[in-house]
Design a protein around this motif. Structure first.
Motif, mmCIF file in Angstrom:
data_model
loop_
_atom_site.group_PDB
_atom_site.id
_atom_site.type_symbol
_atom_site.label_atom_id
_atom_site.label_comp_id
_atom_site.label_asym_id
_atom_site.label_seq_id
_atom_site.Cartn_x
_atom_site.Cartn_y
_atom_site.Cartn_z
ATOM 1 N N GLU B 194 0.830 -1.211 0.000
ATOM 2 C CA GLU B 194 0.000 0.000 0.000
ATOM 3 C C GLU B 194 0.864 1.261 0.000
ATOM 4 O OE1 GLU B 194 -2.385 -0.060 3.535
ATOM 5 O OE2 GLU B 194 -3.392 -1.918 2.918
ATOM 6 N N ARG B 195 1.930 1.244 0.791
ATOM 7 C CA ARG B 195 2.700 2.455 1.009
ATOM 8 C C ARG B 195 4.002 2.489 0.230
ATOM 9 N NH1 ARG B 195 1.502 4.659 6.412
ATOM 10 N NH2 ARG B 195 -0.586 3.923 6.782
ATOM 11 N N ASP B 196 4.243 1.446 -0.555
ATOM 12 C CA ASP B 196 5.472 1.374 -1.323
ATOM 13 C C ASP B 196 6.691 1.439 -0.397
ATOM 14 O OD1 ASP B 196 6.377 0.860 -3.789
ATOM 15 O OD2 ASP B 196 6.575 2.958 -4.426
ATOM 16 N N LEU B 197 6.561 0.732 0.735
ATOM 17 C CA LEU B 197 7.582 0.786 1.784
ATOM 18 C C LEU B 197 8.605 -0.321 1.599
ATOM 19 C CD1 LEU B 197 6.012 1.111 5.356
ATOM 20 C CD2 LEU B 197 8.000 2.311 4.475
ATOM 21 N N PRO B 198 9.888 -0.013 1.670
ATOM 22 C CA PRO B 198 10.861 -1.100 1.733
ATOM 23 C C PRO B 198 10.904 -1.670 3.151
ATOM 24 C CG PRO B 198 11.986 1.012 1.726
ATOM 25 C CD PRO B 198 10.520 1.307 1.670
ATOM 26 N N ALA B 199 11.171 -2.960 3.284
ATOM 27 C CA ALA B 199 11.235 -3.566 4.615
ATOM 28 C C ALA B 199 12.295 -4.654 4.650
ATOM 29 C CB ALA B 199 9.878 -4.162 4.992
ATOM 30 N N ILE B 200 12.940 -4.777 5.819
ATOM 31 C CA ILE B 200 13.850 -5.903 6.049
ATOM 32 C C ILE B 200 13.234 -6.725 7.170
ATOM 33 C CG2 ILE B 200 16.170 -6.624 6.685
ATOM 34 C CD1 ILE B 200 17.180 -3.946 5.834
ATOM 35 N N VAL B 201 12.979 -7.996 6.914
ATOM 36 C CA VAL B 201 12.302 -8.840 7.890
ATOM 37 C C VAL B 201 13.227 -9.978 8.316
ATOM 38 C CG1 VAL B 201 10.240 -10.202 8.355
ATOM 39 C CG2 VAL B 201 10.131 -8.323 6.708
ATOM 40 N N ASN B 202 13.615 -9.995 9.592
ATOM 41 C CA ASN B 202 14.355 -11.133 10.150
ATOM 42 C C ASN B 202 13.379 -12.249 10.360
ATOM 43 O OD1 ASN B 202 16.770 -10.019 10.408
ATOM 44 N ND2 ASN B 202 16.730 -9.770 12.618
ATOM 45 N N ILE B 203 13.700 -13.410 9.906
ATOM 46 C CA ILE B 203 12.726 -14.482 10.052
ATOM 47 C C ILE B 203 13.476 -15.788 10.167
ATOM 48 C CG2 ILE B 203 12.434 -14.716 7.533
ATOM 49 C CD1 ILE B 203 9.412 -14.910 8.163
ATOM 50 N N HIS B 204 13.087 -16.639 11.111
ATOM 51 C CA HIS B 204 13.815 -17.915 11.218
ATOM 52 C C HIS B 204 13.010 -19.063 10.625
ATOM 53 C CE1 HIS B 204 11.897 -18.283 15.399
ATOM 54 N NE2 HIS B 204 11.270 -19.108 14.596
ATOM 55 N N ASP B 205 11.756 -18.782 10.280
ATOM 56 C CA ASP B 205 10.879 -19.818 9.741
ATOM 57 C C ASP B 205 11.017 -19.806 8.215
ATOM 58 O OD1 ASP B 205 8.787 -21.374 8.898
ATOM 59 O OD2 ASP B 205 7.400 -20.638 10.414
ATOM 60 N N VAL B 206 11.812 -20.764 7.685
ATOM 61 C CA VAL B 206 12.134 -20.740 6.249
ATOM 62 C C VAL B 206 10.890 -20.872 5.350
ATOM 63 C CG1 VAL B 206 13.459 -21.842 4.404
ATOM 64 C CG2 VAL B 206 14.496 -21.492 6.647
ATOM 65 N N PRO B 207 9.988 -21.822 5.617
ATOM 66 C CA PRO B 207 8.787 -21.907 4.768
ATOM 67 C C PRO B 207 7.978 -20.608 4.752
ATOM 68 C CG PRO B 207 8.952 -23.825 6.209
ATOM 69 C CD PRO B 207 10.034 -22.889 6.615
ATOM 70 N N LEU B 208 7.869 -19.970 5.925
ATOM 71 C CA LEU B 208 7.126 -18.705 6.012
ATOM 72 C C LEU B 208 7.808 -17.634 5.161
ATOM 73 C CD1 LEU B 208 4.574 -18.024 7.732
ATOM 74 C CD2 LEU B 208 6.102 -16.866 9.315
ATOM 75 N N ALA B 209 9.132 -17.602 5.212
ATOM 76 C CA ALA B 209 9.891 -16.644 4.404
ATOM 77 C C ALA B 209 9.653 -16.896 2.915
ATOM 78 C CB ALA B 209 11.377 -16.742 4.727
ATOM 79 N N GLN B 210 9.708 -18.176 2.529
ATOM 80 C CA GLN B 210 9.516 -18.507 1.109
ATOM 81 C C GLN B 210 8.115 -18.143 0.644
ATOM 82 O OE1 GLN B 210 10.965 -22.603 1.491
ATOM 83 N NE2 GLN B 210 12.281 -22.178 -0.258
ATOM 84 N N GLN B 211 7.126 -18.284 1.550
ATOM 85 C CA GLN B 211 5.749 -17.997 1.172
ATOM 86 C C GLN B 211 5.522 -16.495 0.950
ATOM 87 O OE1 GLN B 211 2.932 -19.542 4.001
ATOM 88 N NE2 GLN B 211 1.188 -18.595 2.972
ATOM 89 N N PHE B 212 6.140 -15.647 1.783
ATOM 90 C CA PHE B 212 5.752 -14.244 1.768
ATOM 91 C C PHE B 212 6.768 -13.271 1.168
ATOM 92 C CE2 PHE B 212 2.885 -15.902 5.039
ATOM 93 C CZ PHE B 212 1.688 -15.349 4.617
#
Lengths: 266, 273
Positions: B194-212
């Motif tokens: 919506e806001r054209d925002l860049p984001a850096i997301v730390n994530i340890h759940d690999v499937p969740l990362a691949q999905q989103f």
């Protein structure tokens, strides 16, 4: 099949060698026996004192509230005034010192200065401070007010600083990450976390200050303690008994009141 | 646009958390940062808003280098960067509204924030954001009265109330159940689009990362070992990121569990018969 032992003893934790343990126990016992022996009790005086003690107890059993009532009332009002003002002023001064003495908020030099103020305040017992202030400012409640304020600073600032050091740092980190200034950080991340305990400590200090006001009155710092001292000097144990009962009553009320309020605030 | 150039962080203890990390994040791009515990994910995003002080390198947000800014400039830079935390990091004893408004602290004076008299536009924005994350009815509740998922939504609203140019998100779903995790991730992705925002997301759940995620960066021992799209994240790549032993251990672990379950089922059947 291997057989395992069927008994187990807790291994010694501090002094590993048996000789040290026995030696230390003998040394402590010897010291205790010698120390007890050096307290020489005057038995004649103790027996004579029993009679005075009995009169004191009788005074308690027949407390005389009426004949010295105006003195008692004056002393009480003075004590309560002293307690109230010194608690408020003491807390007002403690808050900046407490913040300064929290390792996670204050720069090193400020931290050491504030910790030293707390150390000085805590090292000096109320009665000693009271004697000093009475010598400086004369008899009366002003010396008492200063004494209690001084003692409150050490107490509240130390415990507040410890509470601040124990806050949940992640909340502070989140507030810092929004670009908040140092004052905003205190107001938004620290204050909400320490407020309930600060209020509890303040109420607790209020009843400590009332009790102390009775003690420091004996060395001339005004209040109900001065009235009590006068009554005892005149051998009016019935009036003294009445004063002590009133002090006990007020301390009980303050105690229950503050614990109720603290529970309500949690 | 965010560009991280040759970022290195060595802690006082001598631990090297990051070594020569470089990448850029375009506007509207959501980047997932994966890697084993201790790989430097947390240090990396905290270096960006300088909650952790970088040892060397540059971090440029829309042209300004954040490394080396003085206290006042750093505050002004921080208010342009929204941050979302693993354990929500809401101020528990403040109301939901105060938590959302605290995103404005970098913009208002001390007295405005102390007396809770925020400008009308800030209050309106806070209500709008609470409505966006579905919590408008909870504005006056204390933050500690909310559930985990609701708290993370407040965390998102707080970050957005800064009107940020960049979002830093540290393990947003680590304390949430799988369903709530997906809801929160979906909300984050929607908001960034919506806001054209860049984001850096730390994530340890690999499937969740691949999905989103649109792009994934893999860190290992403080260095970038993978930078690509989710479908380029093959088993081989995961082995380079997480190490071989972990994968085989995990697989044999799962196989043993399965075997045990089958044995148990057979035993039950035998006893029943």
């Amino acid at each position: 099949m291997t057989s395992y032992p069927t008994t187990w003893k807790r291994p010694p934790q501090i002094f590993k060698h048996r000789g040290w343990r026995i030696g230390l126990q003998i040394a402590v016992l010897a010291w205790f026996v010698l120390a007890i022996g050096s307290i020489d009790a005057n038995w004649e005086r103790i027996i004579a004192g029993g009679e005075r003690g009995l009169r004191f107890v009788q005074g308690f059993l027949q407390p005389d509230f009426t004949s010295r009532w105006s003195d008692i009332r004056g002393g009480l009002i003075e004590s309560l005034t002293m307690t109230f003002t010194s608690t408020i002023v003491g807390i007002a001064i403690s808050i900046p010192i407490g913040i300064g003495a929290a390792r996670n908020l204050a720069p090193r030099p400020v931290y050491y200065v504030c910790r030293s103020i707390i150390a000085v305040s805590r090292a000096l017992q109320e009665v000693i401070v009271a004697i000093f202030f009475v010598a400086m400012f004369g008899f009366g409640p002003f010396a008492g007010f200063l004494t209690l304020t001084f003692a409150t600073i050490g107490f509240i600032a130390k415990l507040l600083a410890e509470d601040i050091e124990g806050i949940d740092e992640s909340q502070a980190e989140a507030v810092r990450a929004t670009g908040a200034s140092w004052l905003q950080l205190i107001n938004y991340a620290v204050q909400p976390q320490v407020m309930p305990r600060l209020i509890g400590l303040s109420l607790y200090r209020f009843d400590i200050n009332f009790r102390e006001s009775a003690v420091i009155g004996i060395v001339g710092a005004g209040g109900i303690g001065a009235t009590l001292n006068t009554a005892i000097d005149r051998y009016e144990y019935d009036s003294a008994g009445a004063i002590l009962l009133i002090i006990i009553g007020i301390v009980l009320i303050a105690e229950y009141g503050s614990s109720y309020l603290r529970k309500f605030l949690q | 646009m965010l560009s991280v150039e040759h970022l290195t962080k060595t802690y006082k203890t001598g631990d090297k958390a990051l070594s020569d990390v470089s990448f850029t994040v375009e506007k509207g791009q959501v980047v997932g940062l994966i890697g084993p515990s201790g790989a430097g994910k947390s240090s990396l995003i905290r270096c960006v808003n300088r909650l952790v002080e970088p040892t060397s390198g540059a971090i440029k947000l829309n042209g300004t280098n954040l490394v080396g800014l003085g206290a006042g400039d750093l505050r002004r830079a921080r208010r342009r960067i929204g941050m979302i935390f693993q354990e929500y990091a809401l101020v528990e004893r403040l109301t939901v509204m105060e938590n959302v408004l605290s995103g404005r602290l970098g913009y208002v004076s001390f007295w405005q924030s102390f007396s809770r008299r925020y400008p009308a536009t800030d209050v309106e924005r806070a209500y709008r954001l609470l409505d966006r994350v579905g919590l408008i009815d909870h504005a006056d509740k204390r933050a500690d009265a909310l559930s985990g998922g609701q708290r993370q939504r407040v965390g998102i609203a707080r970050a957005l109330s800064q009107e940020p140019e960049l979002l830093l998100v540290d393990e947003p779903t680590a304390s949430l159940d799988p369903k709530t995790s997906r809801q929160i991730m979906r909300l984050l992705i929607e908001i960034c689009q919506e806001r054209d925002l860049p984001a850096i997301v730390n994530i340890h759940d690999v499937p969740l990362a691949q999905q989103f995620m649109q792009r994934i960066i893999g860190l290992r021992a403080g260095a970038v070992v993978f930078d690509g799209t989710p479908d380029q994240l093959t088993e081989d790549v995961l082995t380079t990121i997480y190490g071989a032993e972990d994968w085989t251990a995990m697989r044999t672990g799962a196989a043993e569990d399965e075997q045990a379950e089958r044995d148990a089922a057979r035993e039950m059947a035998r006893l029943g018969a």
